[in-house]
Design a protein around this motif. Structure first.
Motif, PDB file in Angstrom:
ATOM      1  N   MET A 193       0.794  -1.228   0.000  1.00  0.00           N
ATOM      2  CA  MET A 193       0.000   0.000   0.000  1.00  0.00           C
ATOM      3  C   MET A 193       0.826   1.277   0.000  1.00  0.00           C
ATOM      4  N   ASN A 194       2.137   1.174   0.259  1.00  0.00           N
ATOM      5  CA  ASN A 194       2.997   2.362   0.256  1.00  0.00           C
ATOM      6  C   ASN A 194       3.957   2.268  -0.926  1.00  0.00           C
ATOM      7  N   ALA A 195       3.600   2.918  -2.019  1.00  0.00           N
ATOM      8  CA  ALA A 195       4.412   2.824  -3.240  1.00  0.00           C
ATOM      9  C   ALA A 195       5.796   3.436  -3.066  1.00  0.00           C
ATOM     10  N   GLY A 196       5.934   4.376  -2.144  1.00  0.00           N
ATOM     11  CA  GLY A 196       7.215   5.045  -1.962  1.00  0.00           C
ATOM     12  C   GLY A 196       8.186   4.281  -1.085  1.00  0.00           C
ATOM     13  N   TYR A 197       7.719   3.195  -0.474  1.00  0.00           N
ATOM     14  CA  TYR A 197       8.587   2.416   0.418  1.00  0.00           C
ATOM     15  C   TYR A 197       8.257   0.944   0.235  1.00  0.00           C
ATOM     16  N   PRO A 198       8.888   0.272  -0.728  1.00  0.00           N
ATOM     17  CA  PRO A 198       8.499  -1.093  -1.096  1.00  0.00           C
ATOM     18  C   PRO A 198       8.929  -2.190  -0.130  1.00  0.00           C
ATOM     19  N   GLU A 199       9.724  -1.887   0.907  1.00  0.00           N
ATOM     20  CA  GLU A 199      10.199  -2.945   1.799  1.00  0.00           C
ATOM     21  C   GLU A 199       9.195  -3.246   2.910  1.00  0.00           C
ATOM     22  N   GLY A 200       9.201  -2.486   3.976  1.00  0.00           N
ATOM     23  CA  GLY A 200       8.191  -2.634   5.022  1.00  0.00           C
ATOM     24  C   GLY A 200       8.598  -3.415   6.250  1.00  0.00           C
ATOM     25  N   MET A 201       9.588  -4.302   6.161  1.00  0.00           N
ATOM     26  CA  MET A 201       9.919  -5.165   7.289  1.00  0.00           C
ATOM     27  C   MET A 201      10.512  -4.372   8.450  1.00  0.00           C
ATOM     28  N   MET A 202      11.331  -3.380   8.149  1.00  0.00           N
ATOM     29  CA  MET A 202      11.960  -2.590   9.202  1.00  0.00           C
ATOM     30  C   MET A 202      10.906  -1.877  10.054  1.00  0.00           C
ATOM     31  N   LEU A 203       9.970  -1.203   9.403  1.00  0.00           N
ATOM     32  CA  LEU A 203       8.930  -0.493  10.139  1.00  0.00           C
ATOM     33  C   LEU A 203       8.022  -1.458  10.884  1.00  0.00           C
ATOM     34  N   ALA A 204       7.729  -2.609  10.282  1.00  0.00           N
ATOM     35  CA  ALA A 204       6.852  -3.579  10.929  1.00  0.00           C
ATOM     36  C   ALA A 204       7.459  -4.091  12.235  1.00  0.00           C
ATOM     37  N   ILE A 205       8.751  -4.400  12.228  1.00  0.00           N
ATOM     38  CA  ILE A 205       9.406  -4.887  13.441  1.00  0.00           C
ATOM     39  C   ILE A 205       9.480  -3.793  14.493  1.00  0.00           C
ATOM     40  N   PHE A 206       9.738  -2.559  14.062  1.00  0.00           N
ATOM     41  CA  PHE A 206       9.796  -1.439  15.004  1.00  0.00           C
ATOM     42  C   PHE A 206       8.457  -1.275  15.727  1.00  0.00           C
ATOM     43  N   PHE A 207       7.363  -1.293  14.961  1.00  0.00           N
ATOM     44  CA  PHE A 207       6.041  -1.156  15.581  1.00  0.00           C
ATOM     45  C   PHE A 207       5.684  -2.403  16.384  1.00  0.00           C
ATOM     46  N   GLY A 208       6.174  -3.571  15.950  1.00  0.00           N
ATOM     47  CA  GLY A 208       5.966  -4.772  16.741  1.00  0.00           C
ATOM     48  C   GLY A 208       6.644  -4.673  18.094  1.00  0.00           C
ATOM     49  N   ASN A 209       7.885  -4.161  18.119  1.00  0.00           N
ATOM     50  CA  ASN A 209       8.581  -3.926  19.386  1.00  0.00           C
ATOM     51  C   ASN A 209       7.788  -2.979  20.283  1.00  0.00           C
ATOM     52  N   MET A 210       7.178  -1.978  19.665  1.00  0.00           N
ATOM     53  CA  MET A 210       6.428  -0.985  20.425  1.00  0.00           C
ATOM     54  C   MET A 210       5.225  -1.604  21.140  1.00  0.00           C
ATOM     55  N   PHE A 211       4.571  -2.560  20.475  1.00  0.00           N
ATOM     56  CA  PHE A 211       3.360  -3.155  21.033  1.00  0.00           C
ATOM     57  C   PHE A 211       3.624  -4.424  21.843  1.00  0.00           C
ATOM     58  N   ALA A 212       4.844  -4.960  21.814  1.00  0.00           N
ATOM     59  CA  ALA A 212       5.142  -6.209  22.503  1.00  0.00           C
ATOM     60  C   ALA A 212       4.823  -6.157  24.004  1.00  0.00           C
ATOM     61  N   PRO A 213       5.249  -5.107  24.748  1.00  0.00           N
ATOM     62  CA  PRO A 213       4.916  -5.077  26.185  1.00  0.00           C
ATOM     63  C   PRO A 213       3.417  -5.027  26.436  1.00  0.00           C
ATOM     64  N   THR A 214       2.682  -4.306  25.581  1.00  0.00           N
ATOM     65  CA  THR A 214       1.222  -4.226  25.746  1.00  0.00           C
ATOM     66  C   THR A 214       0.573  -5.578  25.488  1.00  0.00           C
ATOM     67  N   ILE A 215       1.047  -6.280  24.461  1.00  0.00           N
ATOM     68  CA  ILE A 215       0.504  -7.607  24.165  1.00  0.00           C
ATOM     69  C   ILE A 215       0.739  -8.543  25.339  1.00  0.00           C
ATOM     70  N   ASP A 216       1.969  -8.559  25.865  1.00  0.00           N
ATOM     71  CA  ASP A 216       2.266  -9.412  27.017  1.00  0.00           C
ATOM     72  C   ASP A 216       1.413  -9.041  28.223  1.00  0.00           C
ATOM     73  N   HIS A 217       1.205  -7.737  28.438  1.00  0.00           N
ATOM     74  CA  HIS A 217       0.407  -7.276  29.577  1.00  0.00           C
ATOM     75  C   HIS A 217      -1.005  -7.843  29.520  1.00  0.00           C
ATOM     76  N   PHE A 218      -1.652  -7.750  28.358  1.00  0.00           N
ATOM     77  CA  PHE A 218      -3.027  -8.230  28.246  1.00  0.00           C
ATOM     78  C   PHE A 218      -3.100  -9.757  28.311  1.00  0.00           C
TER      79      PHE A 218
END
Length: 234
Positions: A193-218
């Motif tokens: 969906m982002n034509a200007g950035y064809p990779e995506g894995m770097m941002l996905a892991i960064f946001f995954g790290n951000m939500f990891a503590p919240t996921i574990d908490h719930f």
């Protein structure tokens, strides 16, 4: 840039959170994002890693070099990739160090799992999340064949070596499934969906790290609530 990256990684990605083992973001991912957005022309483009003779004062002794678009970059531009599927699996394609050979990544995955360093739940769920999302985009005509995503770019490398970082990923069993699925699905969404950035894995892991503590908490709160109900305690 390298010196700045090392300082940024140590100070802002580790020490500010309390040191090694306390950081919530993968230092390699965080510092690469910093460099990617701070120096975009030096991190991507046709001049990356092309040495200039005048800088080193070596005259014309440097060997000739060439640059080429990666298969994922070609697809992002609407061009069919030049490389065959076998080239992508073996690693005979342009790309960042470590991400081009699926065979080498698979060997690394086996070693990490055998030594008990990486979680197979996280690793598997990244591929499952990516496969489901890629299949959905394929059926709607917005993307290539779903499994092509696994042999292009940094998807396989990120799923095996980066998403499974034991410090910044989820610790709970259920959380690891959710965390990996989130990363895999988000990586494909960004790619398609982002034509200007064809990779995506770097941002996905960064946001995954951000939500990891919240996921574990719930997940932990849900387990506590279930045990209390089982014991008849309100």
């Amino acid at each position: 840039m390298l010196a700045l990256a090392c300082a940024f990684s140590v100070i802002f990605c580790k020490e500010i959170f309390g040191g090694t083992g306390m950081n919530i973001f993968n230092p390699a991912i965080a510092v690469r994002m910093f460099l990617f957005f701070a120096y975009p022309s030096k991190m991507t483009g046709d001049q990356v890693w092309v040495a200039q003779n005048s800088i080193f004062g070596l005259g014309n002794d440097l060997p000739d070099g060439f640059t080429a678009a990666t298969p994922l970059g070609q697809i992002g531009q609407g061009i069919n990739p030049d490389a065959s599927i076998m080239d992508m699996i073996v690693g005979f394609i342009p790309g960042s160090i470590g991400e081009t050979s699926v065979i080498a990544i698979a060997i690394g995955a086996v070693m990490l799992l055998w030594m008990g360093i990486a979680s197979w739940r996280t690793m598997l769920s990244v591929f499952v999340g990516g496969a489901i999302m890629a299949y959905i985009f394929e059926q709607t005509g917005q993307s290539m064949t779903w499994w092509h995503h696994f042999v292009m770019g940094g998807f396989a490398f990120g799923a095996v070596f980066m998403a499974t970082d034991p410090v910044t990923s989820c610790r709970t069993t259920t959380g690891q499934y959710i965390y990996g699925f989130l990363i895999g699905a988000m990586a494909i969404i960004i790619r398609v969906m982002n034509a200007g950035y064809p990779e995506g894995m770097m941002l996905a892991i960064f946001f995954g790290n951000m939500f990891a503590p919240t996921i574990d908490h719930f997940v932990v709160e849900r387990n506590i609530s279930k045990r209390l109900k089982r014991g008849g305690i309100k």
